[in-house]
Design a protein around this motif. Structure first.
Motif, mmCIF file in Angstrom:
data_model
loop_
_atom_site.group_PDB
_atom_site.id
_atom_site.type_symbol
_atom_site.label_atom_id
_atom_site.label_comp_id
_atom_site.label_asym_id
_atom_site.label_seq_id
_atom_site.Cartn_x
_atom_site.Cartn_y
_atom_site.Cartn_z
ATOM 1 N N ARG A 69 -13.811 -9.745 43.950
ATOM 2 C CA ARG A 69 -14.552 -8.486 43.756
ATOM 3 C C ARG A 69 -13.969 -7.380 44.645
ATOM 4 N NH1 ARG A 69 -19.990 -7.517 42.463
ATOM 5 N NH2 ARG A 69 -20.168 -5.337 41.829
ATOM 6 N N ILE A 70 -13.609 -7.745 45.854
ATOM 7 C CA ILE A 70 -13.015 -6.765 46.768
ATOM 8 C C ILE A 70 -11.667 -6.296 46.246
ATOM 9 C CG2 ILE A 70 -12.117 -6.417 49.104
ATOM 10 C CD1 ILE A 70 -14.252 -8.298 50.121
ATOM 11 N N GLU A 71 -10.881 -7.209 45.694
ATOM 12 C CA GLU A 71 -9.593 -6.836 45.112
ATOM 13 C C GLU A 71 -9.784 -5.903 43.922
ATOM 14 O OE1 GLU A 71 -6.545 -7.354 46.190
ATOM 15 O OE2 GLU A 71 -7.422 -8.303 47.977
ATOM 16 N N GLU A 72 -10.825 -6.131 43.149
ATOM 17 C CA GLU A 72 -11.103 -5.241 42.026
ATOM 18 C C GLU A 72 -11.450 -3.838 42.515
ATOM 19 O OE1 GLU A 72 -14.232 -7.111 39.899
ATOM 20 O OE2 GLU A 72 -12.954 -8.667 39.005
ATOM 21 N N ILE A 73 -12.214 -3.769 43.615
ATOM 22 C CA ILE A 73 -12.571 -2.462 44.182
ATOM 23 C C ILE A 73 -11.319 -1.753 44.688
ATOM 24 C CG2 ILE A 73 -13.850 -1.314 46.029
ATOM 25 C CD1 ILE A 73 -15.924 -3.547 45.820
ATOM 26 N N LYS A 74 -10.429 -2.491 45.371
ATOM 27 C CA LYS A 74 -9.191 -1.899 45.859
ATOM 28 C C LYS A 74 -8.343 -1.384 44.707
ATOM 29 C CE LYS A 74 -8.668 -4.527 50.165
ATOM 30 N NZ LYS A 74 -7.806 -5.487 50.915
ATOM 31 N N GLN A 75 -8.278 -2.149 43.629
ATOM 32 C CA GLN A 75 -7.515 -1.726 42.468
ATOM 33 C C GLN A 75 -8.130 -0.501 41.813
ATOM 34 O OE1 GLN A 75 -7.085 -4.799 39.539
ATOM 35 N NE2 GLN A 75 -5.555 -3.669 38.349
ATOM 36 N N PHE A 76 -9.468 -0.443 41.824
ATOM 37 C CA PHE A 76 -10.169 0.693 41.242
ATOM 38 C C PHE A 76 -9.803 1.993 41.963
ATOM 39 C CE2 PHE A 76 -13.952 3.485 41.261
ATOM 40 C CZ PHE A 76 -14.070 3.712 39.903
ATOM 41 N N TYR A 77 -9.693 1.934 43.303
ATOM 42 C CA TYR A 77 -9.355 3.112 44.089
ATOM 43 C C TYR A 77 -7.849 3.271 44.294
ATOM 44 C CZ TYR A 77 -14.260 3.815 45.310
ATOM 45 O OH TYR A 77 -15.613 4.068 45.266
ATOM 46 N N GLY A 78 -7.052 2.325 43.817
ATOM 47 C CA GLY A 78 -5.609 2.417 43.984
ATOM 48 C C GLY A 78 -5.103 1.903 45.313
ATOM 49 N N PHE A 79 -5.966 1.206 46.076
ATOM 50 C CA PHE A 79 -5.564 0.708 47.385
ATOM 51 C C PHE A 79 -4.948 -0.688 47.312
ATOM 52 C CE2 PHE A 79 -8.319 4.125 48.627
ATOM 53 C CZ PHE A 79 -7.775 4.584 49.809
ATOM 54 N N ASP A 80 -4.691 -1.187 46.097
ATOM 55 C CA ASP A 80 -4.008 -2.475 45.968
ATOM 56 C C ASP A 80 -2.502 -2.327 46.148
ATOM 57 O OD1 ASP A 80 -4.046 -0.901 43.626
ATOM 58 O OD2 ASP A 80 -3.448 -2.641 42.404
ATOM 59 N N LYS A 81 -2.011 -1.088 46.208
ATOM 60 C CA LYS A 81 -0.583 -0.828 46.395
ATOM 61 C C LYS A 81 -0.298 -0.515 47.858
ATOM 62 C CE LYS A 81 -0.149 1.211 41.767
ATOM 63 N NZ LYS A 81 -1.580 1.149 41.431
ATOM 64 N N PRO A 82 0.920 -0.740 48.328
ATOM 65 C CA PRO A 82 1.282 -0.384 49.703
ATOM 66 C C PRO A 82 1.184 1.118 49.932
ATOM 67 C CG PRO A 82 3.032 -1.654 48.641
ATOM 68 C CD PRO A 82 2.004 -1.378 47.602
ATOM 69 N N ALA A 83 1.088 1.502 51.212
ATOM 70 C CA ALA A 83 0.885 2.908 51.546
ATOM 71 C C ALA A 83 2.044 3.775 51.069
ATOM 72 C CB ALA A 83 0.692 3.066 53.056
ATOM 73 N N HIS A 84 3.295 3.311 51.264
ATOM 74 C CA HIS A 84 4.434 4.142 50.882
ATOM 75 C C HIS A 84 4.493 4.343 49.366
ATOM 76 C CE1 HIS A 84 6.032 0.023 50.344
ATOM 77 N NE2 HIS A 84 6.841 0.576 49.434
ATOM 78 N N GLU A 85 4.049 3.346 48.603
ATOM 79 C CA GLU A 85 4.028 3.486 47.144
ATOM 80 C C GLU A 85 2.942 4.478 46.718
ATOM 81 O OE1 GLU A 85 3.574 0.644 43.164
ATOM 82 O OE2 GLU A 85 3.976 -0.254 45.146
ATOM 83 N N ARG A 86 1.786 4.415 47.370
ATOM 84 C CA ARG A 86 0.719 5.365 47.052
ATOM 85 C C ARG A 86 1.146 6.791 47.403
ATOM 86 N NH1 ARG A 86 -3.357 4.479 50.410
ATOM 87 N NH2 ARG A 86 -2.643 2.562 51.402
ATOM 88 N N LEU A 87 1.856 6.932 48.524
ATOM 89 C CA LEU A 87 2.350 8.259 48.913
ATOM 90 C C LEU A 87 3.335 8.795 47.884
ATOM 91 C CD1 LEU A 87 2.643 10.580 50.938
ATOM 92 C CD2 LEU A 87 4.392 9.224 52.116
ATOM 93 N N TRP A 88 4.226 7.968 47.408
ATOM 94 C CA TRP A 88 5.218 8.398 46.430
ATOM 95 C C TRP A 88 4.539 8.797 45.114
ATOM 96 C CZ3 TRP A 88 9.599 10.507 45.850
ATOM 97 C CH2 TRP A 88 10.312 10.404 44.648
ATOM 98 N N ILE A 89 3.550 8.034 44.679
ATOM 99 C CA ILE A 89 2.815 8.369 43.455
ATOM 100 C C ILE A 89 2.092 9.703 43.617
ATOM 101 C CG2 ILE A 89 0.877 7.675 41.987
ATOM 102 C CD1 ILE A 89 1.641 4.762 42.543
ATOM 103 N N MET A 90 1.503 9.907 44.789
ATOM 104 C CA MET A 90 0.786 11.150 45.046
ATOM 105 C C MET A 90 1.733 12.345 45.012
ATOM 106 S SD MET A 90 -1.279 12.332 48.480
ATOM 107 C CE MET A 90 0.275 12.696 49.322
ATOM 108 N N LEU A 91 2.892 12.228 45.658
ATOM 109 C CA LEU A 91 3.841 13.344 45.701
ATOM 110 C C LEU A 91 4.374 13.664 44.304
ATOM 111 C CD1 LEU A 91 5.858 12.501 48.952
ATOM 112 C CD2 LEU A 91 4.049 14.189 48.658
#
Length: 344
Positions: A69-91
């Motif tokens: 359930r926690i993994e599903e929540i992380k995936q829902f918010y996009g926190f299942d990816k590493p920080a550098h990948e989330r930063l690249w997607i955001m940019l």
């Protein structure tokens, strides 16, 4: 001039990236993110339900949520990816001017900004125009009558107004004119039946609602501009070219408005673009909260408190970009006002 503008535009890219990267890095270490908040809410909800059904025996909230359930929540918010990948997607999204979607309001950040803009524009533009309309003529009058009773009295009033915080004045105006005398409404930008009113009634209703918050913001905001105008005029009046113009027989009014005015207003005019654009996007958080006005200031504050990162980073990106462009326009105003300035 073209090469200077191109250089400034290119310098905006690393500046903007630096602001976003530093803010994104800081966010990673801030406790109580959206995942933790939602997990905490679900645990509280689950625990209450289990306690009611099992009579207080061991309930699921004490044991925590399932890892899946926690993994599903992380995936829902996009926190299942590493920080550098989330930063690249955001940019990459920001390069397309896609500011993302709010975690909690489930709306595009652009939509939220557009919804809150009318309040911030109303507060900012009215404050800006009224402040300049009062401050510049007052500063000129103080410079012409420097050392007189008028100068001393207006300086005392300006400094007192500057010393009173806008929210303190807002509380006083709200209590006296909104509560005790009931001359003005206590909250909102318009009345609930505003849409059904005629155009003339709409304008009167809008001005009626905006009077108190704008008054509380104007009193302190025009003080700096008034004193800056006065000091700038005094500095120009004492220069040699003014003495020469007077020696040629020119009238005092002609000397003041034809020779002194343009040079004295250089500091005012060069700051005009920043003040004008800032009027749209600078939210008055305390005033908005006090008068129940749902503007950008309140949106930014609530987003930080609730860790709504798409709104925090999206609005930061938008306002930083606007601030950099406005700074460039302010610098170019120097050339427009004073042709002696050369950027090369």
């Amino acid at each position: 001039m073209a090469s200077y503008i191109l250089k400034r535009l290119l310098l905006m890219i690393p500046t903007l990236l630096g602001v976003l990267i530093v803010t994104f890095a800081v966010i990673q270490f801030v406790p109580g993110g959206p995942v933790e908040q939602l997990v905490s809410q679900l645990q509280g909800r689950d625990s209450g339900g289990e306690r009611a059904s099992t009579g207080g025996a061991g309930y699921r909230g004490r044991q925590g949520l399932d890892p899946q359930r926690i993994e599903e929540i992380k995936q829902f918010y996009g926190f299942d990816k590493p920080a550098h990948e989330r930063l690249w997607i955001m940019l990459k999204s920001y390069a397309r001017f896609d500011l993302g979607t709010s975690f909690y309001q489930r709306k595009a950040v652009w939509e939220l900004v557009k919804e809150k803009l009318p309040v911030s524009i109303s507060l900012g533009l009215w404050t800006f125009f009224i402040s300049y309309l009062i401050a510049v003529p007052l500063g000129v009058a103080k410079a012409v009558r420097a050392g007189s009773r008028f100068d001393f009295g207006t300086t005392l009033i300006v400094l007192i107004g500057y010393a009173i915080p806008s929210f303190v004045l807002g509380v006083a105006l709200l209590v006296i004119f909104g509560g005790k005398l009931q001359w003005f409404p206590l909250r909102g930008l318009t009345s609930p039946n505003w849409e059904s009113m005629a155009w003339g009634a709409r304008i009167i209703d809008y001005l009626w609602h905006i009077a108190l918050p704008v008054t509380s913001m104007v009193l302190g905001s025009f003080a700096v501009t008034a004193m800056l105008t006065k000091n700038s005029f005094l500095e120009e009046i004492r220069k040699q070219y003014v003495t020469t113009a007077r020696a040629k027989g020119l009238g005092e009014r002609q000397v003041l408005w034809k020779h002194v005015f343009r040079n004295a207003l250089i500091p005012i005019i060069t700051g005009f673009p920043a003040a004008f654009i800032g009027a749209f996007f600078t939210g008055a958080l305390l005033i908005e909260t006090l008068f129940t006005l749902d503007g950008l200031g309140l949106l930014s504050y609530e987003s930080v408190i609730r860790r709504d990162y798409p709104v925090v980073l999206g609005t930061l990106y938008l306002f930083t970009l606007i601030g950099l462009v406005t700074k460039l326009i302010s610098d170019l105003c120097y050339v427009w006002v004073d042709p002696r300035v050369k950027f090369d």
